[in-house]
Scaffold this motif. Structure first.
Motif, PDB file in Angstrom:
ATOM      1  N   GLY A  68       0.820  -1.211   0.000  1.00  0.00           N
ATOM      2  CA  GLY A  68       0.000   0.000   0.000  1.00  0.00           C
ATOM      3  C   GLY A  68       0.851   1.258   0.000  1.00  0.00           C
ATOM      4  N   LYS A 120     -10.564   6.443  -1.441  1.00  0.00           N
ATOM      5  CA  LYS A 120     -11.298   5.182  -1.402  1.00  0.00           C
ATOM      6  C   LYS A 120     -11.091   4.386  -2.692  1.00  0.00           C
ATOM      7  CE  LYS A 120     -15.581   5.447   0.153  1.00  0.00           C
ATOM      8  NZ  LYS A 120     -16.854   6.130   0.479  1.00  0.00           N
ATOM      9  N   GLU A 121     -11.111   5.098  -3.815  1.00  0.00           N
ATOM     10  CA  GLU A 121     -10.923   4.430  -5.113  1.00  0.00           C
ATOM     11  C   GLU A 121      -9.585   3.696  -5.189  1.00  0.00           C
ATOM     12  OE1 GLU A 121     -11.171   7.363  -8.260  1.00  0.00           O
ATOM     13  OE2 GLU A 121     -13.141   8.003  -7.574  1.00  0.00           O
ATOM     14  N   ASN A 161      -7.684   2.723  -2.556  1.00  0.00           N
ATOM     15  CA  ASN A 161      -7.395   1.971  -1.326  1.00  0.00           C
ATOM     16  C   ASN A 161      -6.428   2.644  -0.372  1.00  0.00           C
ATOM     17  OD1 ASN A 161      -9.065  -0.178  -1.995  1.00  0.00           O
ATOM     18  ND2 ASN A 161      -7.486  -1.017  -3.364  1.00  0.00           N
ATOM     19  N   LYS A 170      -5.947   4.813   3.223  1.00  0.00           N
ATOM     20  CA  LYS A 170      -6.705   4.827   4.475  1.00  0.00           C
ATOM     21  C   LYS A 170      -6.616   6.153   5.231  1.00  0.00           C
ATOM     22  CE  LYS A 170      -5.898  -0.140   5.012  1.00  0.00           C
ATOM     23  NZ  LYS A 170      -5.177  -0.275   3.719  1.00  0.00           N
ATOM     24  N   SER A 184      -2.179   6.795  -7.691  1.00  0.00           N
ATOM     25  CA  SER A 184      -2.310   5.502  -7.016  1.00  0.00           C
ATOM     26  C   SER A 184      -0.911   4.907  -6.888  1.00  0.00           C
ATOM     27  CB  SER A 184      -3.178   4.567  -7.850  1.00  0.00           C
ATOM     28  OG  SER A 184      -2.506   4.297  -9.077  1.00  0.00           O
TER      29      SER A 184
END
Length: 303
Positions: free
Chosen positions: A1, A28-29, A31, A33, A272
């Motif tokens: 992550g 959220k899209e 991942n 936190k 991302s």
């Protein structure tokens, strides 16, 4: 992550385009936190950050990318700063006019209080110059460092300035000052940007990491949420700097565009982990070796 710990919202006036709600949605899209916002010189996004975090099941991290200038004194009004500047030599004026960037993240309630103290002091006592930059000085930072994590920040920081002006020796000297002041709460911040100074700065930070063992993190310097926002960000920055597209291109061509790094870079969206990996593979694998890249990502999440 992966997590983002260097991010500007539209509270970084005319500098950030992304809205807190967009960042929350995108977290959220992809991942993530945590929802960390580090606006320039302000903490205005905090209420929204809290409500968006609650709504989207994220954990808020409070931070600020402050402006620092060691010559800044506790001025009672802006005129006092202007008068002080008027009495300086040309050389000193240049130093006084520099607003270095400094990323600070709060890791507990004391840190949050200190961020509020520092940004408030900057607006009340450290406003000078055009355009207005609310600035702190070194004394204030040391006085209010409890609960804060401090990073080497971007290519506009004190550490970067020392390195670009005086090479490794001057850069290392500045890194040592930060190590002495902040101990294990100090991190070296690598970025993978298109801005021309970023690679030499990263290479210097890696040399500092090898020399001193200060841990490295990886950030993105997000100024907007999605890749397709880049054009709007650029138009907004032109409003802020009062320049046309032609003027900006002429500045970049002449090598005078150092303060406009956001205008040179179309790479400042909230990526991302896959997009960051792609960027590393495409442009940075010969700058940051694979093992260090993985460690930097891990450290960022751990932090």
């Amino acid at each position: 992550g992966m997590e983002h710990v260097h991010r500007h919202s539209d509270y970084s006036l005319l500098d950030g385009l992304g809205q807190v709600s967009e960042y929350a949605q995108r977290s959220k899209e992809i991942n993530m936190k945590y929802l960390c916002i580090t606006d320039h010189g302000v903490m205005g996004a905090v209420p929204q950050q809290i409500s968006e975090s609650e709504e989207n099941n994220l954990f808020p991290i409070f931070g600020c990318e402050m402006y620092i200038n060691r010559m800044q004194f506790k001025a009672d009004c802006r005129e006092e700063s202007s008068n002080f500047r008027a009495g300086l030599s040309e050389e000193e004026k240049k130093k006084w006019d520099k607003n270095r960037h400094l990323l600070a993240l709060a890791y507990n309630a004391a840190g949050y209080r200190n961020l509020v103290q520092l940004t408030s002091w900057a607006w009340i006592h450290g406003c000078s110059g055009r355009p207005t930059r609310p600035r702190i000085n070194w004394e204030m930072l040391l006085k209010h460092k409890e609960g804060l994590i401090i990073t080497s920040t971007c290519a506009n920081s004190e550490i970067a300035a020392a390195f670009f002006e005086g090479g490794d020796d001057a850069g290392f000297d500045m890194v040592e000052q930060y190590m002495a002041a902040f101990g294990d709460k100090f991190y070296l911040e690598l970025m993978m940007l298109d801005f021309k100074d970023q690679k030499p700065y990263d290479e210097f930070l890696i040399r500092a990491h090898n020399k001193y063992g200060v841990p490295v993190i990886l950030t993105q310097d997000c100024h907007y949420c999605r890749k397709e926002n880049s054009h709007h960000q650029r138009l907004m920055l032109m409003m802020k700097t009062d320049r046309t597209i032609q003027e900006v291109q002429a500045l970049i061509a002449s090598g005078d565009a150092d303060d406009l790094f956001e205008l040179q870079d179309e790479n400042l969206w909230m990526k991302s982990e896959d997009e960051l990996n792609e960027k590393w593979e495409k442009d940075y694998q010969n700058v940051i070796d694979y093992d260090l890249y993985m460690i930097a990502k891990k450290n960022t999440v751990k932090l």
